[in-house]
Design a protein around this motif. Structure first.
Motif, mmCIF file in Angstrom:
data_model
loop_
_atom_site.group_PDB
_atom_site.id
_atom_site.type_symbol
_atom_site.label_atom_id
_atom_site.label_comp_id
_atom_site.label_asym_id
_atom_site.label_seq_id
_atom_site.Cartn_x
_atom_site.Cartn_y
_atom_site.Cartn_z
ATOM 1 N N ARG A 169 0.891 -1.164 0.000
ATOM 2 C CA ARG A 169 0.000 0.000 0.000
ATOM 3 C C ARG A 169 0.926 1.209 0.000
ATOM 4 N NH1 ARG A 169 -4.359 2.175 -0.710
ATOM 5 N NH2 ARG A 169 -5.653 3.264 0.806
ATOM 6 N N LEU A 170 0.501 2.340 -0.606
ATOM 7 C CA LEU A 170 1.337 3.547 -0.584
ATOM 8 C C LEU A 170 1.617 3.945 0.862
ATOM 9 C CD1 LEU A 170 -0.241 5.781 -3.383
ATOM 10 C CD2 LEU A 170 1.645 4.168 -3.546
ATOM 11 N N ALA A 171 2.815 4.513 1.126
ATOM 12 C CA ALA A 171 3.161 4.963 2.473
ATOM 13 C C ALA A 171 2.279 6.140 2.881
ATOM 14 C CB ALA A 171 4.630 5.371 2.506
ATOM 15 N N TYR A 172 1.905 6.162 4.148
ATOM 16 C CA TYR A 172 1.182 7.314 4.702
ATOM 17 C C TYR A 172 2.194 8.222 5.377
ATOM 18 C CZ TYR A 172 -2.823 4.163 4.426
ATOM 19 O OH TYR A 172 -3.792 3.309 4.001
ATOM 20 N N GLY A 173 1.963 9.503 5.364
ATOM 21 C CA GLY A 173 2.885 10.396 6.058
ATOM 22 C C GLY A 173 2.599 11.841 5.710
ATOM 23 N N ALA A 191 2.116 9.480 10.512
ATOM 24 C CA ALA A 191 3.508 9.777 10.171
ATOM 25 C C ALA A 191 4.409 9.539 11.380
ATOM 26 C CB ALA A 191 3.637 11.213 9.692
ATOM 27 N N PHE A 192 3.887 9.834 12.589
ATOM 28 C CA PHE A 192 4.649 9.616 13.816
ATOM 29 C C PHE A 192 4.878 8.137 14.048
ATOM 30 C CE2 PHE A 192 6.508 11.764 17.214
ATOM 31 C CZ PHE A 192 6.298 13.114 16.998
ATOM 32 N N ASN A 193 3.801 7.379 13.925
ATOM 33 C CA ASN A 193 3.905 5.933 14.165
ATOM 34 C C ASN A 193 4.779 5.241 13.114
ATOM 35 O OD1 ASN A 193 2.285 6.148 16.400
ATOM 36 N ND2 ASN A 193 0.380 5.784 15.232
ATOM 37 N N GLY A 194 4.814 5.834 11.924
ATOM 38 C CA GLY A 194 5.601 5.208 10.866
ATOM 39 C C GLY A 194 6.972 5.841 10.716
ATOM 40 N N ARG A 195 7.456 6.519 11.773
ATOM 41 C CA ARG A 195 8.715 7.273 11.636
ATOM 42 C C ARG A 195 9.893 6.353 11.315
ATOM 43 N NH1 ARG A 195 7.198 6.909 16.824
ATOM 44 N NH2 ARG A 195 8.717 6.301 18.426
ATOM 45 N N LEU A 196 10.851 6.944 10.557
ATOM 46 C CA LEU A 196 11.961 6.161 9.997
ATOM 47 C C LEU A 196 13.282 6.643 10.591
ATOM 48 C CD1 LEU A 196 10.708 6.563 6.320
ATOM 49 C CD2 LEU A 196 10.532 4.476 7.697
ATOM 50 N N PRO A 197 14.295 5.791 10.606
ATOM 51 C CA PRO A 197 15.615 6.225 11.071
ATOM 52 C C PRO A 197 16.114 7.395 10.229
ATOM 53 C CG PRO A 197 15.584 3.854 10.632
ATOM 54 C CD PRO A 197 14.299 4.402 10.125
#
Lengths: 201, 201
Positions: A169-173, A191-197
């Motif tokens: 699925r497309l990324a949310y953010g 976007a917070f929950n899916g935060r990346l390094p």
């Protein structure tokens, strides 16, 4: 007094176009009648021709006047990747963003049981037949990030669960170039929950 | 990738409409193709019919599919008053404001020597013939309060000077409901020079 009956009908007819209210319809009618009758006749011809001739691609269901669309005909696309979108406009937006080199499948809408729009109406029988041909490794479910789009993605995911393909699925953010202040809470918490390094490239 | 050639031509064709850019044209094309082909066909038919059938009223030159427009045919209007306007839209605006009970004459434009638009192009020969029939007491020169509209009013006034009719022009001043702060200087100085005795009704 209003305008003559035929001029009134012309103004009324423009109201089928999205975003056209009475004032804009009047401006359009007056413009064609007073300044561009030739362009108006051309418009009428092309609208009539396009609505008669343009149908759905037999393979991906996008809009085309040919049996198969140019993208399905192209030998330069990756057959192992399939992107499912709600509309030809969504497909175009993804193409214009660049980067995706696979094929598409166009639903022309989303599931909406209350409006009587079921799986066949958005071509899911055809999608299943396409999957059955084999050769597809990943299906990107690029329906809209709306309630209906999510529900449709979930339905398709369940339908394809047994097929042994990767589903994505497309990324949310947060959208690029936006200001956090104006981003809605739902998007921000996603976007917070899916935060990346953090990577300093 | 873009859309198929015919869909692209459809989008391009909508650009003849005033205020329609590429994004709006795409939205219109998609709307008709995806959601309202019937309404679109009706639009095409009426545009074609109206552009073929609608001409100018033989008497006042407004837009009509009849030889004479309803207003010229009406026995309830005052033949002694004639209002000269630039466009059918201006005529409609005056009718909707109410109060004027005379006849009209529609120029379909204004004098513009640089664009090659001379007196005949705006029907001034026909206006002269109409005046020659007699019976007109006052001509209201309701051309736009623009440089071209003013010039056209002056030209017509000179042309009719010998006819022994009263010539008038719409009053200039501040628009009702506006705030002085936002009224342009030219209008404000006109309103000042044309100030009227205060009446407490």
């Amino acid at each position: 007094m209003r305008f003559s009956p035929l001029v009134e009908r012309l103004m009324e007819a423009f109201r089928v176009l999205p975003g056209v209210g009475p004032k804009t319809a009047q401006r359009m009618a007056m413009h064609l009648l007073e300044r561009d009758r030739e362009g108006g006749q051309r418009l009428a011809e092309i609208v009539s021709l396009a609505l008669n001739e343009v149908g759905y691609c037999q393979r991906c269901r996008t809009l085309t006047e040919q049996p198969l669309c140019a993208l399905c005909e192209s030998p330069r696309r990756d057959d192992a990747l399939l992107c499912v979108v709600e509309s030809p406009a969504d497909q175009l937006a993804i193409e214009e963003a660049g980067g995706f080199q696979g094929r598409y499948f166009v639903l022309h809408g989303h599931l909406s049981p209350l409006d009587g729009i079921g799986p066949e109406d958005i071509g899911l029988d055809q999608l299943e037949a396409r999957m059955a041909e084999g050769g597809i490794r990943e299906v990107v479910l690029a329906t809209n990030p709306t309630v209906e789009g999510e529900a449709t993605a979930h339905y398709i995911a369940a339908q394809l669960a047994e097929q042994g393909v990767t589903l994505s699925r497309l990324a949310y953010g947060v959208p690029m170039g936006g200001e956090l202040e104006y981003v809605d809470g739902g998007t921000l918490s996603r976007a917070f929950n899916g935060r990346l390094p953090f990577r300093s490239e």
